[in-house]
Design an enzyme around this catalytic site. Structure first.
Site, PDB file in Angstrom:
ATOM      1  N   HIS A  55      -5.434   1.304   5.159  1.00  0.00           N
ATOM      2  CA  HIS A  55      -4.044   1.237   4.705  1.00  0.00           C
ATOM      3  C   HIS A  55      -3.099   0.763   5.809  1.00  0.00           C
ATOM      4  O   HIS A  55      -1.939   0.478   5.544  1.00  0.00           O
ATOM      5  CB  HIS A  55      -3.614   2.633   4.216  1.00  0.00           C
ATOM      6  CG  HIS A  55      -2.904   2.659   2.904  1.00  0.00           C
ATOM      7  ND1 HIS A  55      -2.877   1.604   2.009  1.00  0.00           N
ATOM      8  CD2 HIS A  55      -2.173   3.638   2.321  1.00  0.00           C
ATOM      9  CE1 HIS A  55      -2.182   1.945   0.944  1.00  0.00           C
ATOM     10  NE2 HIS A  55      -1.733   3.163   1.104  1.00  0.00           N
ATOM     11  N   ASN A  81       4.568   5.390   0.673  1.00  0.00           N
ATOM     12  CA  ASN A  81       5.283   5.275  -0.600  1.00  0.00           C
ATOM     13  C   ASN A  81       6.804   5.352  -0.450  1.00  0.00           C
ATOM     14  O   ASN A  81       7.518   5.331  -1.446  1.00  0.00           O
ATOM     15  CB  ASN A  81       4.780   6.311  -1.608  1.00  0.00           C
ATOM     16  CG  ASN A  81       4.998   7.731  -1.156  1.00  0.00           C
ATOM     17  OD1 ASN A  81       5.340   7.979  -0.003  1.00  0.00           O
ATOM     18  ND2 ASN A  81       4.800   8.676  -2.049  1.00  0.00           N
ATOM     19  N   ASP A 111      -2.056  -4.185   2.619  1.00  0.00           N
ATOM     20  CA  ASP A 111      -3.458  -4.187   2.208  1.00  0.00           C
ATOM     21  C   ASP A 111      -3.544  -4.421   0.706  1.00  0.00           C
ATOM     22  O   ASP A 111      -2.565  -4.235  -0.011  1.00  0.00           O
ATOM     23  CB  ASP A 111      -4.122  -2.860   2.579  1.00  0.00           C
ATOM     24  CG  ASP A 111      -3.449  -1.670   1.902  1.00  0.00           C
ATOM     25  OD1 ASP A 111      -3.977  -1.202   0.883  1.00  0.00           O
ATOM     26  OD2 ASP A 111      -2.388  -1.230   2.391  1.00  0.00           O
ATOM     27  N   ASN A 138       1.571   1.626  -3.690  1.00  0.00           N
ATOM     28  CA  ASN A 138       2.778   2.459  -3.678  1.00  0.00           C
ATOM     29  C   ASN A 138       3.851   1.980  -2.708  1.00  0.00           C
ATOM     30  O   ASN A 138       5.039   2.137  -2.976  1.00  0.00           O
ATOM     31  CB  ASN A 138       2.419   3.923  -3.398  1.00  0.00           C
ATOM     32  CG  ASN A 138       1.693   4.553  -4.568  1.00  0.00           C
ATOM     33  OD1 ASN A 138       1.931   4.208  -5.715  1.00  0.00           O
ATOM     34  ND2 ASN A 138       0.786   5.468  -4.271  1.00  0.00           N
TER      35      ASN A 138
END
Length: 186
Positions: free
Chosen positions: A19, A66, A91, A112
């Site tokens: 991530h 997020n 990503d 997100n």
């Protein structure tokens, strides 16, 4: 003026995780210009560079993934930068590890961080570079994206990361259509 944001999660435990590919890319860009992320503002660390008399701000949002849009929107407002001059690196679970895709706009694809950016900007029209991290359907998505790359993935990833400064220079010097044509390979 341009804003380039790499998405990731802050903290040592998240370094080199799937991530955090956005942060890894920004580190490569910063190194190629010999700048450091030594400034903080709006819950983000950032570096500034000047290229062809244009200021470019590299931002790593330091909120949860997020909530990345909150940080990016604050930078855009403060510096009066239009979303058309925003370039986000993130990503992508739906592409093989290391594959890249440049886009003008599009959906978040369930990411997100991208969803939050769209919510805060009120638009899906900003430039983006997505880097594939593959997907393991046998593993919980959260655990997978927060996991480290396997040894076989690291070699592929290194090839992709080594291209990032070149992609960035082309982004600064060419039309975005030309950059997409050059790097979006089937």
């Amino acid at each position: 003026m341009k804003l380039v944001a790499g998405l990731g999660n802050v903290g040592r435990e998240y370094e080199n995780t799937r991530h955090n590919i956005g942060f890894m890319c920004l580190d490569r860009i910063a190194a190629s210009f010999h700048v450091e992320f030594d400034k903080k503002k709006f819950n983000g660390s950032y570096a500034e560079l000047l290229y062809n008399n244009e200021k470019i701000i590299l931002v790593k949002p330091e909120k949860y993934m997020n909530l990345s849009g909150e940080v990016i929107a604050a930078f855009l407002r403060f510096y009066k930068i239009s979303p058309c001059d925003l370039f986000v690196i993130s990503d992508d679970l739906d592409m093989p590890t290391g594959k890249i895709k440049l886009k003008y706009k599009g959906s978040s694809g369930g990411h997100n961080g991208l969803k939050n950016i769209e919510n805060h900007l009120g638009t899906k029209e900003y430039k983006r570079l997505k880097i594939g991290i593959s997907n393991n359907k046998k593993e919980d998505t959260k655990d997978y994206v927060l996991g480290k790359f396997r040894e076989d993935e690291k070699k592929i990833l290194e090839e992709t990361l080594s291209l990032i400064p070149e992609i960035f220079m082309d982004y600064l010097n060419l039309s975005f259509d030309s950059v997409m044509s050059k790097y979006n390979k089937k």
